[in-house]
Design an enzyme around this catalytic site. Structure first.
Site, mmCIF file in Angstrom:
data_model
loop_
_atom_site.group_PDB
_atom_site.id
_atom_site.type_symbol
_atom_site.label_atom_id
_atom_site.label_comp_id
_atom_site.label_asym_id
_atom_site.label_seq_id
_atom_site.Cartn_x
_atom_site.Cartn_y
_atom_site.Cartn_z
ATOM 1 N N ASP A 222 -1.120 -6.030 -0.244
ATOM 2 C CA ASP A 222 -1.571 -5.421 1.018
ATOM 3 C C ASP A 222 -3.076 -5.209 1.009
ATOM 4 O OD1 ASP A 222 0.526 -4.999 2.819
ATOM 5 O OD2 ASP A 222 1.184 -3.165 1.808
ATOM 6 N N ASP B 219 0.839 -1.205 0.000
ATOM 7 C CA ASP B 219 0.000 0.000 0.000
ATOM 8 C C ASP B 219 0.875 1.257 0.000
ATOM 9 O OD1 ASP B 219 0.855 -0.203 2.608
ATOM 10 O OD2 ASP B 219 -1.140 0.043 3.509
ATOM 11 N N SER B 220 2.205 1.056 -0.033
ATOM 12 C CA SER B 220 3.111 2.176 -0.327
ATOM 13 C C SER B 220 2.794 2.743 -1.713
ATOM 14 C CB SER B 220 4.575 1.713 -0.280
ATOM 15 O OG SER B 220 4.743 0.516 -1.013
ATOM 16 N N GLU C 80 9.199 -4.248 10.316
ATOM 17 C CA GLU C 80 9.602 -2.951 9.757
ATOM 18 C C GLU C 80 10.180 -2.046 10.835
ATOM 19 O OE1 GLU C 80 6.817 -1.063 7.107
ATOM 20 O OE2 GLU C 80 8.008 0.776 7.014
ATOM 21 N N LYS D 171 -1.277 -9.261 2.772
ATOM 22 C CA LYS D 171 -0.525 -8.828 3.956
ATOM 23 C C LYS D 171 -1.395 -7.865 4.744
ATOM 24 C CE LYS D 171 3.228 -5.909 3.711
ATOM 25 N NZ LYS D 171 2.720 -4.746 4.439
ATOM 26 N N GLU E 52 -1.504 -5.498 8.594
ATOM 27 C CA GLU E 52 -0.653 -4.914 9.631
ATOM 28 C C GLU E 52 -1.265 -5.109 11.016
ATOM 29 O OE1 GLU E 52 0.102 -0.761 8.807
ATOM 30 O OE2 GLU E 52 0.978 -1.188 6.845
HETATM 31 O O1 KIV Z 1 3.543 -1.082 1.576
HETATM 32 C C1 KIV Z 1 4.715 -1.486 1.540
HETATM 33 O O2 KIV Z 1 5.467 -1.242 0.594
HETATM 34 C C2 KIV Z 1 5.191 -2.288 2.660
HETATM 35 C C3 KIV Z 1 6.642 -2.617 2.698
HETATM 36 C C4 KIV Z 1 7.454 -1.435 2.973
HETATM 37 C C5 KIV Z 1 6.919 -3.726 3.654
HETATM 38 O O3 KIV Z 1 4.433 -2.648 3.491
#
Ligand code: KIV
Length: 273
Positions: free
Chosen positions: A92, A53-54, A191, A122, A124
């Protein structure tokens, strides 16, 4: 000859991730958000591709990961899943699509797997999201955990600084990691936590840990591709190693193109019909 021990043909699965940890083979993961980059990474032998989600920051220009939607994540993941033949694609679940409601988590993850072709999700957090993790795993959805700095909680933390420096938070992280493993997560991202803590967690777990800013004791590493290839010039945390300076490459190429167009040099006789 390459020193890479990866078998470049064999499809990476969650079971294979576990085998790699057992063998002591490190897992390589990078983010990607589109078909072209995912194809290149896949051909270069990356083990896992994370549709992080980056994307909210590096693709959509937002300050945080909070605004990105499930539809946007699915669109990015669709291209990545088509490009990744060997790598395991993890997507994510964005903020607001799994916290506090396991059935909502299930609906979100089912949409990701059905509509994008990603193979795992993924999410969190630790014990706060235990019910969601458990529901997804029981539904046959591979789940990667994410502990330490969890950017979706930026409004609680207030900063993107190193997490779990104090013993109480470190102990909670260890407990959360063990709980995620017990609930059936196949891996966990750590992280921005102290390297000693990440090593301790990695030694305690049988599932692989994948670190970002968490030192060399993790079972694998992940970076955001724009950061590691030098596209994101304003971002230079201590943990980041730059493998290329694509910002300069693009800048020089675009400048040359602009000059060629303005001067009438492009296209030439050989570049037209
Ligand atoms: O969203 C993302 O890119 C991440 C990584 C930095 C682990 O969660």
């Amino acid at each position: 000859m390459s020193t890479n021990t990866v078998d470049n043909k064999k499809k990476v699965t969650t079971a294979r991730c576990a085998e790699m940890k057992q063998r002591g083979e490190k897992l390589s993961m990078l983010t990607a958000y589109d078909f072209t980059i995912a194809s290149l990474m896949d051909q270069a032998g990356i083990d896992l591709i994370l549709v992080g989600d980056s994307a909210s920051n590096v693709m959509l220009g937002n300050e945080t990961t909070i605004p990105i939607t499930l539809d946007e994540m699915i669109t990015f993941a669709k291209g990545v899943a088509k490009g990744a033949k060997r790598a395991l694609v993890v997507c994510d679940l964005p903020f607001g699509t799994y916290q506090g409601d396991p059935m909502m988590a299930l609906r979100s993850a089912v949409r990701v797997l059905k509509e994008s072709g990603a193979e795992a999700v993924k999410i969190e957090g630790g014990e706060e999201i235990a019910d969601s993790v458990s529901t997804l795993v029981k539904a046959g959805i591979p789940v990667m955990g994410h502990l330490g700095l969890t950017p979706q909680s930026i409004n609680v933390f207030g900063t993107y600084g190193v997490r779990a420096k104090e013993e109480a938070e470190a102990q909670k992280l260890i407990d959360d990691a063990l709980m995620l493993q017990k609930l059936g997560c196949f891996a966990v991202v750590l992280e921005k936590i102290p390297a000693d803590l990440a090593r301790r967690v990695s030694e305690k777990l049988t599932i692989p840990t994948i670190g970002i800013g968490a030192g060399n004791g993790c079972d694998g590493q992940v970076l955001v591709w724009q950061d590691m290839l030098g596209l994101n010039q304003g971002f230079s945390p201590k943990f980041l190693r730059r493998y290329a300076d694509l910002a300069s490459v693009i800048n020089n190429a675009v400048e040359a193109y602009v000059n060629d167009v303005k001067s009438g040099d492009f296209p030439n006789q050989n570049e037209q019909y």
